[in-house]
Design a protein around this motif. Structure first.
Motif, PDB file in Angstrom:
ATOM      1  N   LYS A 107      16.433  44.433  34.250  1.00 17.22           N
ATOM      2  CA  LYS A 107      14.844  43.926  34.298  1.00 17.22           C
ATOM      3  C   LYS A 107      14.619  43.514  35.947  1.00 17.22           C
ATOM      4  O   LYS A 107      13.646  43.690  36.644  1.00 17.22           O
ATOM      5  N   TYR A 108      15.732  42.949  36.785  1.00 14.51           N
ATOM      6  CA  TYR A 108      15.617  42.294  37.883  1.00 14.51           C
ATOM      7  C   TYR A 108      15.547  43.484  39.017  1.00 14.51           C
ATOM      8  O   TYR A 108      14.849  43.519  39.827  1.00 14.51           O
ATOM      9  N   GLN A 109      16.392  44.632  38.662  1.00 16.92           N
ATOM     10  CA  GLN A 109      16.484  45.745  39.578  1.00 16.92           C
ATOM     11  C   GLN A 109      15.212  46.477  39.548  1.00 16.92           C
ATOM     12  O   GLN A 109      14.509  46.988  40.575  1.00 16.92           O
ATOM     13  N   LEU A 110      14.694  46.618  38.400  1.00 13.86           N
ATOM     14  CA  LEU A 110      12.990  47.259  38.286  1.00 13.86           C
ATOM     15  C   LEU A 110      12.053  46.168  38.880  1.00 13.86           C
ATOM     16  O   LEU A 110      11.273  46.586  39.720  1.00 13.86           O
ATOM     17  N   PHE A 111      12.233  45.029  38.914  1.00 12.73           N
ATOM     18  CA  PHE A 111      11.279  44.019  39.783  1.00 12.73           C
ATOM     19  C   PHE A 111      11.588  44.249  41.123  1.00 12.73           C
ATOM     20  O   PHE A 111      10.421  44.291  41.868  1.00 12.73           O
ATOM     21  N   VAL A 112      12.666  44.287  41.511  1.00 11.66           N
ATOM     22  CA  VAL A 112      12.563  44.638  42.986  1.00 11.66           C
ATOM     23  C   VAL A 112      12.473  45.992  43.493  1.00 11.66           C
ATOM     24  O   VAL A 112      11.674  46.059  44.376  1.00 11.66           O
ATOM     25  N   LYS A 113      12.347  46.743  42.541  1.00  5.77           N
ATOM     26  CA  LYS A 113      12.018  48.379  42.998  1.00  5.77           C
ATOM     27  C   LYS A 113      10.466  48.234  42.942  1.00  5.77           C
ATOM     28  O   LYS A 113      10.013  48.891  43.942  1.00  5.77           O
ATOM     29  N   VAL A 114       9.677  47.589  42.126  1.00  7.87           N
ATOM     30  CA  VAL A 114       8.309  47.678  42.210  1.00  7.87           C
ATOM     31  C   VAL A 114       7.867  46.776  43.400  1.00  7.87           C
ATOM     32  O   VAL A 114       6.876  47.184  43.960  1.00  7.87           O
TER      33      VAL A 114
ATOM     34  N   ILE B  47       8.017  48.842  46.394  1.00  7.56           N
ATOM     35  CA  ILE B  47       6.966  49.938  46.616  1.00  7.56           C
ATOM     36  C   ILE B  47       5.793  49.300  46.743  1.00  7.56           C
ATOM     37  O   ILE B  47       5.027  50.108  47.579  1.00  7.56           O
ATOM     38  N   LYS B  48       5.454  48.296  46.133  1.00  5.41           N
ATOM     39  CA  LYS B  48       4.067  47.582  46.518  1.00  5.41           C
ATOM     40  C   LYS B  48       4.313  47.321  48.072  1.00  5.41           C
ATOM     41  O   LYS B  48       3.033  47.315  48.763  1.00  5.41           O
ATOM     42  N   TYR B  49       5.264  46.728  48.705  1.00  7.03           N
ATOM     43  CA  TYR B  49       5.384  46.510  49.952  1.00  7.03           C
ATOM     44  C   TYR B  49       5.077  47.646  50.768  1.00  7.03           C
ATOM     45  O   TYR B  49       4.419  47.596  51.771  1.00  7.03           O
ATOM     46  N   ARG B  50       5.971  48.851  50.594  1.00 10.51           N
ATOM     47  CA  ARG B  50       5.611  49.904  51.379  1.00 10.51           C
ATOM     48  C   ARG B  50       4.253  50.425  51.318  1.00 10.51           C
ATOM     49  O   ARG B  50       3.803  50.954  52.299  1.00 10.51           O
ATOM     50  N   ILE B  51       3.689  50.365  50.106  1.00 16.10           N
ATOM     51  CA  ILE B  51       2.441  50.899  49.955  1.00 16.10           C
ATOM     52  C   ILE B  51       1.350  49.845  51.055  1.00 16.10           C
ATOM     53  O   ILE B  51       0.425  50.490  51.561  1.00 16.10           O
ATOM     54  N   ASN B  52       1.468  48.798  51.067  1.00 14.51           N
ATOM     55  CA  ASN B  52       0.616  47.988  51.598  1.00 14.51           C
ATOM     56  C   ASN B  52       0.922  47.870  53.153  1.00 14.51           C
ATOM     57  O   ASN B  52      -0.005  47.448  53.717  1.00 14.51           O
ATOM     58  N   ASN B  53       2.044  48.096  53.609  1.00 12.89           N
ATOM     59  CA  ASN B  53       2.267  47.958  54.993  1.00 12.89           C
ATOM     60  C   ASN B  53       2.588  49.481  55.730  1.00 12.89           C
ATOM     61  O   ASN B  53       2.971  49.439  56.709  1.00 12.89           O
TER      62      ASN B  53
END
Length: 65
Positions: free
Chosen positions: A43-50, A53-59
């Protein structure tokens, strides 16, 4: 981590070989020795991946050629 017993599954046989399951069991035991709950790790690994991805999309810089 709690002292309550939990079930940790590594997959169904024969998709997951006995050798793979034993390796994952050993990895889970190492995590427990370090005080990390192996059930909460995916669950933690999935949270980190999400979050990544959000960081990469926004930046992400978009260049128009």
């Amino acid at each position: 981590m709690s002292n309550k017993e939990t079930l940790l599954s590594f997959g169904k046989y024969p998709e997951t070989s006995l050798q793979q399951a034993r390796k994952q069991r050993d990895e889970a035991r190492e995590l427990i020795k370090q005080g990390i709950d192996p059930c909460s790790l995916p669950k933690y690994q999935l949270f980190v991946k999400v979050q990544l991805i959000k960081y990469r999309i926004n930046n992400e810089k978009v260049s128009i050629d």
